[in-house]
Scaffold this motif. Structure first.
Motif, PDB file in Angstrom:
ATOM      1  N   ALA A  99      38.285  28.467  40.550  1.00 25.73           N
ATOM      2  CA  ALA A  99      38.938  29.165  41.661  1.00 25.73           C
ATOM      3  C   ALA A  99      38.823  30.674  41.487  1.00 25.73           C
ATOM      4  CB  ALA A  99      40.397  28.745  41.755  1.00 25.73           C
ATOM      5  N   ALA A 100      39.079  31.165  40.270  1.00 23.87           N
ATOM      6  CA  ALA A 100      39.001  32.610  40.021  1.00 23.87           C
ATOM      7  C   ALA A 100      37.571  33.115  40.137  1.00 23.87           C
ATOM      8  CB  ALA A 100      39.573  32.928  38.640  1.00 23.87           C
ATOM      9  N   ALA A 101      36.632  32.362  39.584  1.00 25.70           N
ATOM     10  CA  ALA A 101      35.225  32.774  39.640  1.00 25.70           C
ATOM     11  C   ALA A 101      34.713  32.788  41.078  1.00 25.70           C
ATOM     12  CB  ALA A 101      34.376  31.837  38.784  1.00 25.70           C
ATOM     13  N   HIS A 102      35.136  31.815  41.863  1.00 26.01           N
ATOM     14  CA  HIS A 102      34.716  31.776  43.276  1.00 26.01           C
ATOM     15  C   HIS A 102      35.239  33.003  44.011  1.00 26.01           C
ATOM     16  CE1 HIS A 102      33.677  30.198  47.223  1.00 26.01           C
ATOM     17  NE2 HIS A 102      34.915  30.461  47.616  1.00 26.01           N
ATOM     18  N   TRP A 103      36.508  33.377  43.764  1.00 22.99           N
ATOM     19  CA  TRP A 103      37.064  34.553  44.436  1.00 22.99           C
ATOM     20  C   TRP A 103      36.279  35.804  44.050  1.00 22.99           C
ATOM     21  CZ3 TRP A 103      38.870  39.380  43.729  1.00 22.99           C
ATOM     22  CH2 TRP A 103      39.594  39.956  44.780  1.00 22.99           C
ATOM     23  N   ILE A 104      36.010  35.951  42.762  1.00 25.82           N
ATOM     24  CA  ILE A 104      35.289  37.137  42.292  1.00 25.82           C
ATOM     25  C   ILE A 104      33.882  37.180  42.891  1.00 25.82           C
ATOM     26  CG2 ILE A 104      34.282  38.250  40.251  1.00 25.82           C
ATOM     27  CD1 ILE A 104      36.738  37.198  38.664  1.00 25.82           C
ATOM     28  N   SER A 105      33.185  36.050  42.911  1.00 27.69           N
ATOM     29  CA  SER A 105      31.817  36.043  43.434  1.00 27.69           C
ATOM     30  C   SER A 105      31.775  36.351  44.926  1.00 27.69           C
ATOM     31  CB  SER A 105      31.140  34.696  43.147  1.00 27.69           C
ATOM     32  OG  SER A 105      31.761  33.650  43.865  1.00 27.69           O
ATOM     33  N   GLU A 106      32.846  35.956  45.660  1.00 26.61           N
ATOM     34  CA  GLU A 106      32.893  36.195  47.100  1.00 26.61           C
ATOM     35  C   GLU A 106      33.310  37.621  47.442  1.00 26.61           C
ATOM     36  OE1 GLU A 106      32.125  34.132  49.852  1.00 26.61           O
ATOM     37  OE2 GLU A 106      31.083  33.152  48.197  1.00 26.61           O
ATOM     38  N   HIS A 107      34.123  38.221  46.596  1.00 29.36           N
ATOM     39  CA  HIS A 107      34.703  39.525  46.931  1.00 29.36           C
ATOM     40  C   HIS A 107      34.105  40.689  46.147  1.00 29.36           C
ATOM     41  CE1 HIS A 107      37.753  36.717  48.470  1.00 29.36           C
ATOM     42  NE2 HIS A 107      38.048  37.670  49.326  1.00 29.36           N
ATOM     43  N   CYS A 108      33.242  40.395  45.190  1.00 26.83           N
ATOM     44  CA  CYS A 108      32.687  41.463  44.352  1.00 26.83           C
ATOM     45  C   CYS A 108      31.160  41.444  44.385  1.00 26.83           C
ATOM     46  CB  CYS A 108      33.199  41.329  42.916  1.00 26.83           C
ATOM     47  SG  CYS A 108      34.996  41.300  42.776  1.00 26.83           S
ATOM     48  N   LYS A 109      30.595  41.281  45.567  1.00 22.73           N
ATOM     49  CA  LYS A 109      29.144  41.119  45.685  1.00 22.73           C
ATOM     50  C   LYS A 109      28.378  42.394  45.371  1.00 22.73           C
ATOM     51  CE  LYS A 109      29.501  37.278  48.908  1.00 22.73           C
ATOM     52  NZ  LYS A 109      29.281  36.777  50.286  1.00 22.73           N
ATOM     53  N   ASN A 110      29.059  43.538  45.447  1.00 16.66           N
ATOM     54  CA  ASN A 110      28.393  44.802  45.121  1.00 16.66           C
ATOM     55  C   ASN A 110      28.591  45.208  43.670  1.00 16.66           C
ATOM     56  OD1 ASN A 110      27.473  45.152  47.776  1.00 16.66           O
ATOM     57  ND2 ASN A 110      29.427  46.068  48.397  1.00 16.66           N
ATOM     58  N   HIS A 111      29.219  44.335  42.893  1.00 13.17           N
ATOM     59  CA  HIS A 111      29.484  44.623  41.481  1.00 13.17           C
ATOM     60  C   HIS A 111      28.990  43.434  40.662  1.00 13.17           C
ATOM     61  CE1 HIS A 111      32.349  47.037  43.748  1.00 13.17           C
ATOM     62  NE2 HIS A 111      32.414  47.863  42.723  1.00 13.17           N
ATOM     63  N   LYS A 112      27.812  43.554  40.105  1.00 15.48           N
ATOM     64  CA  LYS A 112      27.208  42.426  39.398  1.00 15.48           C
ATOM     65  C   LYS A 112      27.446  42.451  37.893  1.00 15.48           C
ATOM     66  CE  LYS A 112      25.373  39.865  42.581  1.00 15.48           C
ATOM     67  NZ  LYS A 112      25.797  38.466  42.741  1.00 15.48           N
TER      68      LYS A 112
END
Length: 505
Positions: A34-47
């Motif tokens: 759940a946490a990883a999904h949120w980060i991947s969806e909301h932090c697309k400009n920060h890899k």
């Protein structure tokens, strides 16, 4: 949504594990997904992410998040403690899984090591979770202070490290200051108070499918006002109804130079659905009220200030906006209280008059609703050291006086005579303007006149007030929005509620 203590959350985990059934490591994987999904969806400009993991289960969450995000293409650096303290069983499993991957860096962190992250690196805090019941040890506190000094975006997993879930932290406690907190399943109380909530940033509550049976059957005196609760309270307007169906709301207030407060409250009552709205105000406000609120009927209560508080027995009264504290107003108001027995909405100068003598509190009709801001509360009931103690005192007074207290704050709290607390999470800093409280008085008076119960009135009223403010801020900004902009947004909120009600038919 119920708010559970850290201990209850641990029991919730165990109940889920034993009744679903699901293993502890599988439950950890759910949380990490759940946490990883949120980060991947909301932090697309920060890899690029730097993930700091402790030895306990919060660290295990962080290690699992690191693995999942690495496999999604993120550049991950993981930092773990050089402490000799053992990893929890679940954290150890996830550390092994992580080390089995090639291309991911796992390093020991040290408080004296300088970390140089570029501006695009996100710092993820998975050092300590809700199980922490003591201040951070020196090596961790120095690390957190070092991370706090960095301008990088910071995301805490479940709770910012160093923050208690349930109570006020020590004034000198070192706590990670997050920009986002990805918490699991429910809010924590400390997220909702100004002294501690300032560490969480924006809170995202992630559903990890903990047992609904446990949630339904476990008691707690604290809840968050969520959409589900509001939808259960709201009653759509009936087609075959008339103005008498929706009650008579009377706004009692105004004095020379303060008639605007009564105008705002009257407009708010009109816009929130009262069948008939009356403005009982001094003569000096006649032209202003009749011009700005032609739908509200005017009743003269004095010349330059209020003297006469006589109302019909079927009125629902909201008293206080712009009332003033003239000695003659005070006499008339206290005389009214001695002879009136129906629930009232009490705000502003009505509260200031009552606060002049503790004996006046006994005059408040049972089941009335008072809406103090912190200073008004202090004048009524005494000073407290912090908002947690203020809430505890409010619970005592609500029970003692058999009243509802709407304790205005960033997250306004509704306290019932039974001692239950409902935190409101709508609204924003744009409400930090004179007149916002007058609008709330109008809403509450209107809803109570429409025969919502006192508890429903408080819950729906504070939510509606905040939701309208959120819409107003989107259009005008928090800086420029006016209380009248909030009133103008009521229609959009009621449209939302009616659409949801139609879908639930």
């Amino acid at each position: 949504m119920k708010i559970f203590t850290a201990e209850q959350i641990r029991s919730w985990d165990q109940f889920t594990i034993s009744h679903e059934p699901v293993s502890s490591i599988q439950l950890m994987e759910r949380a990490a997904m759940a946490a990883a999904h949120w980060i991947s969806e909301h932090c697309k400009n920060h890899k690029k992410l730097a993930i700091f993991c402790g030895n306990g289960n919060n660290g295990g969450d962080g290690l699992a998040v690191a693995r999942i995000l690495y496999l999604k293409g993120f550049d991950i650096d993981v930092f773990i403690s050089d402490s000799k303290r053992k990893f929890s069983e679940e954290a150890a499993v996830n550390l092994k899984r992580l080390r089995d991957l090639s291309g991911i860096s796992v390093r020991k962190f040290a408080h004296n090591e300088p970390y140089h992250f570029d501006d695009k690196t996100i710092i993820v805090d998975a050092l300590f979770g809700t199980g922490l019941s003591r201040p951070l040890e020196e090596n961790y506190s120095m690390l957190v202070e070092q991370l706090n000094a960095k301008k990088n975006i910071k995301i805490s997993i479940d709770i910012p490290s160093g923050l208690s879930a349930d109570e006020m932290s020590d004034h000198n406690a070192v706590i990670l200051k997050a920009d986002y907190t990805l918490t699991f399943q429910c809010w924590k109380r400390t997220f909702l108070h100004p002294e501690t909530g300032r560490y969480t940033g924006k809170v995202e509550v992630l559903d990890i499918d903990l047992s609904q049976v446990y949630a339904d059957t476990t008691g707690t005196g604290y809840s968050v006002i969520d959409d589900q609760l509001i939808e259960s309270i709201f009653i759509p307007r009936q087609e075959f109804s008339h103005k008498g169906t929706y009650g008579k709301a009377a706004i009692i207030g105004g004095s020379y130079g303060k008639v605007g407060a009564a105008v705002l409250a009257a407009k708010s009552a009109l816009r929130s659905g009262a069948g008939l709205t009356f403005a009982l105000a001094p003569e000096c406000g006649y032209e202003i009220l009749q011009t700005s609120c032609p739908e509200a009927m005017f009743i003269k209560g004095g010349e330059q200030f209020m003297l006469n508080f006589d109302v019909d027995s079927d009125f629902t009264c909201g008293i206080g906006p712009g009332l003033g504290t003239h000695p003659e107003t005070e006499k008339g108001f206290l005389r009214f209280l001695k002879n009136y027995s129906q629930p009232l909405i009490l705000d502003a100068d009505a509260l200031n008059i009552i606060s002049k003598d503790p004996e006046n509190l006994k005059l408040i009709p049972k089941k009335s609703i008072m809406t103090p801001h912190p200073k008004e509360f202090e004048r009524l009931f005494g000073n407290t050291d912090n908002s947690f103690k203020r809430l505890a005192l409010a619970r005592e007074k609500a029970k003692e006086l058999d009243i509802y207290i709407v304790l205005k704050d960033h997250h306004t709290q509704v306290i019932t005579p039974q001692g239950n607390v409902f935190y409101n999470i709508t609204g924003n800093a744009g409400l930090a303007k004179g007149g916002s409280g007058d609008i709330l008085t109008g809403i509450l008076t209107s809803l109570l006149a429409q025969k919502y119960s006192e508890e429903q009135t408080c819950i729906l009223g504070v939510w509606l007030h905040g939701r309208a403010a959120d819409i107003a801020s989107e259009k005008h900004s928090k800086e420029s929005m006016l209380p009248t902009d909030v009133i103008d947004a009521f229609g959009a909120v009621f449209e939302e509620l009616n659409r949801k009600a139609e879908k639930n038919l």
